[in-house]
Design a protein around this motif. Sequence first.
Motif, PDB file in Angstrom:
ATOM      1  N   GLU A   9     -49.513 -38.362 -73.661  1.00  0.00           N
ATOM      2  CA  GLU A   9     -49.138 -37.215 -72.832  1.00  0.00           C
ATOM      3  C   GLU A   9     -47.717 -36.793 -73.181  1.00  0.00           C
ATOM      4  N   ARG A  10     -47.563 -35.536 -73.544  1.00  0.00           N
ATOM      5  CA  ARG A  10     -46.250 -34.975 -73.843  1.00  0.00           C
ATOM      6  C   ARG A  10     -45.833 -34.030 -72.712  1.00  0.00           C
ATOM      7  N   PRO A  11     -44.546 -33.691 -72.612  1.00  0.00           N
ATOM      8  CA  PRO A  11     -44.118 -32.727 -71.593  1.00  0.00           C
ATOM      9  C   PRO A  11     -44.709 -31.338 -71.838  1.00  0.00           C
ATOM     10  N   ASN A  12     -44.631 -30.497 -70.823  1.00  0.00           N
ATOM     11  CA  ASN A  12     -44.998 -29.074 -70.911  1.00  0.00           C
ATOM     12  C   ASN A  12     -46.472 -28.841 -71.233  1.00  0.00           C
ATOM     13  N   GLY A  13     -47.332 -29.735 -70.727  1.00  0.00           N
ATOM     14  CA  GLY A  13     -48.766 -29.508 -70.871  1.00  0.00           C
ATOM     15  C   GLY A  13     -49.296 -29.721 -72.277  1.00  0.00           C
ATOM     16  N   ILE A  14     -48.622 -30.517 -73.076  1.00  0.00           N
ATOM     17  CA  ILE A  14     -49.069 -30.801 -74.444  1.00  0.00           C
ATOM     18  C   ILE A  14     -49.571 -32.233 -74.528  1.00  0.00           C
ATOM     19  N   VAL A  15     -50.732 -32.403 -75.139  1.00  0.00           N
ATOM     20  CA  VAL A  15     -51.313 -33.731 -75.335  1.00  0.00           C
ATOM     21  C   VAL A  15     -51.468 -33.980 -76.828  1.00  0.00           C
ATOM     22  N   GLU A  16     -51.178 -35.206 -77.232  1.00  0.00           N
ATOM     23  CA  GLU A  16     -51.300 -35.621 -78.630  1.00  0.00           C
ATOM     24  C   GLU A  16     -52.442 -36.618 -78.760  1.00  0.00           C
ATOM     25  N   LEU A  17     -53.370 -36.357 -79.674  1.00  0.00           N
ATOM     26  CA  LEU A  17     -54.409 -37.307 -80.028  1.00  0.00           C
ATOM     27  C   LEU A  17     -54.070 -37.875 -81.395  1.00  0.00           C
ATOM     28  N   ARG A  18     -53.920 -39.196 -81.456  1.00  0.00           N
ATOM     29  CA  ARG A  18     -53.447 -39.834 -82.681  1.00  0.00           C
ATOM     30  C   ARG A  18     -54.558 -40.700 -83.282  1.00  0.00           C
ATOM     31  N   LEU A  19     -55.028 -40.331 -84.466  1.00  0.00           N
ATOM     32  CA  LEU A  19     -56.036 -41.126 -85.170  1.00  0.00           C
ATOM     33  C   LEU A  19     -55.433 -42.494 -85.469  1.00  0.00           C
ATOM     34  N   ASN A  20     -56.147 -43.560 -85.104  1.00  0.00           N
ATOM     35  CA  ASN A  20     -55.502 -44.861 -85.002  1.00  0.00           C
ATOM     36  C   ASN A  20     -56.216 -45.957 -85.802  1.00  0.00           C
ATOM     37  N   ARG A  21     -56.230 -45.760 -87.119  1.00  0.00           N
ATOM     38  CA  ARG A  21     -56.657 -46.836 -88.029  1.00  0.00           C
ATOM     39  C   ARG A  21     -55.657 -46.878 -89.196  1.00  0.00           C
ATOM     40  N   LEU A  52     -52.786 -28.786 -77.900  1.00  0.00           N
ATOM     41  CA  LEU A  52     -53.280 -30.091 -78.332  1.00  0.00           C
ATOM     42  C   LEU A  52     -52.785 -30.372 -79.746  1.00  0.00           C
ATOM     43  N   ILE A  53     -52.231 -31.557 -79.935  1.00  0.00           N
ATOM     44  CA  ILE A  53     -51.772 -32.015 -81.247  1.00  0.00           C
ATOM     45  C   ILE A  53     -52.757 -33.057 -81.768  1.00  0.00           C
ATOM     46  N   ILE A  54     -53.138 -32.927 -83.041  1.00  0.00           N
ATOM     47  CA  ILE A  54     -53.895 -33.966 -83.726  1.00  0.00           C
ATOM     48  C   ILE A  54     -52.995 -34.520 -84.820  1.00  0.00           C
ATOM     49  N   THR A  55     -52.815 -35.835 -84.850  1.00  0.00           N
ATOM     50  CA  THR A  55     -51.970 -36.459 -85.862  1.00  0.00           C
ATOM     51  C   THR A  55     -52.506 -37.845 -86.181  1.00  0.00           C
ATOM     52  N   GLY A  56     -51.822 -38.545 -87.075  1.00  0.00           N
ATOM     53  CA  GLY A  56     -52.240 -39.880 -87.459  1.00  0.00           C
ATOM     54  C   GLY A  56     -51.222 -40.921 -87.037  1.00  0.00           C
ATOM     55  N   GLU A  57     -51.691 -42.131 -86.791  1.00  0.00           N
ATOM     56  CA  GLU A  57     -50.800 -43.242 -86.458  1.00  0.00           C
ATOM     57  C   GLU A  57     -50.091 -43.708 -87.730  1.00  0.00           C
TER      58      GLU A  57
END
Length: 256
Positions: A9-21, A52-57
């Motif tokens: 959960e990020r501020p200002n209504g932004i959520v990050e989904l982090r691919l985690n392998r 929504l943010i999509i990123t990698g671990e």
Amino acid sequence: MVGNVKKIERPNGIVELRLNRPMKYNAINYNMMDDLKRHLTELKGSVTLNALIITGEGEKAFCSGGDVELFHKLTTKEEAYAMLSKMGGILYELMLFPVPTIALINGTTLGGGCEIATACDVRIAKQGSSIGFIQGNLGLTTGWGGASMLLEKIAYHDAMAILLSSKKYNTDEAVELGFIDKVIPFNADFHEKGYEEIEKMLVNKGNVLKAYKQVSIRKWKSSDLYSRMMLEIEQCADLWTQDEHIKAVEAFLNRR
């Protein structure tokens, strides 16, 4: 327990989904597909979500595509299509997600990783990232609807150059081709720097962000993007059992 996709959960209504392998360069497996779909379904109904943010671990990879060793066990067209269409359906949901989506590319982004990034509205990359639709080198086309999505996002001649070459590009080249929108110089805390850049580029009015996204969603629905993606996926499934693909994957696995 943290799954194959971390939700931050990020501020200002932004959520990050982090691919985690991270030990597998964030390669996609079935558990990651399920986690990604679950998070997208849950977030889609949020009234407070603005982006929504999509990123990698980790620091090495956004996503290296599908888990080649795992998916090499799929030996029939039907098995391949089941896997490909499952992920294709998830990326269609990401394409039509009701708020702006940003791929925060933190490193290697290859094959299906590029398809995930393409499903997002904006692509921001760390300087030095390696980016490529390399599926052709394995005797395949894009398997998750990536070509159909790419042709919606960048100029036709640039999209075809990227797809037909199956080359890897550096970040400067990817900017020139229109695939990457912004490059961030290498930073020890890239995810935090990336979030700061995203926060700067979005107006702090959630209803405005959602309304603009609906313009694109209406276009993609009216042009039947879903059917086009599924036809593309079926073409990939046709190639899956051919000798060219099987031998290319075996050579890749043996080289590793």
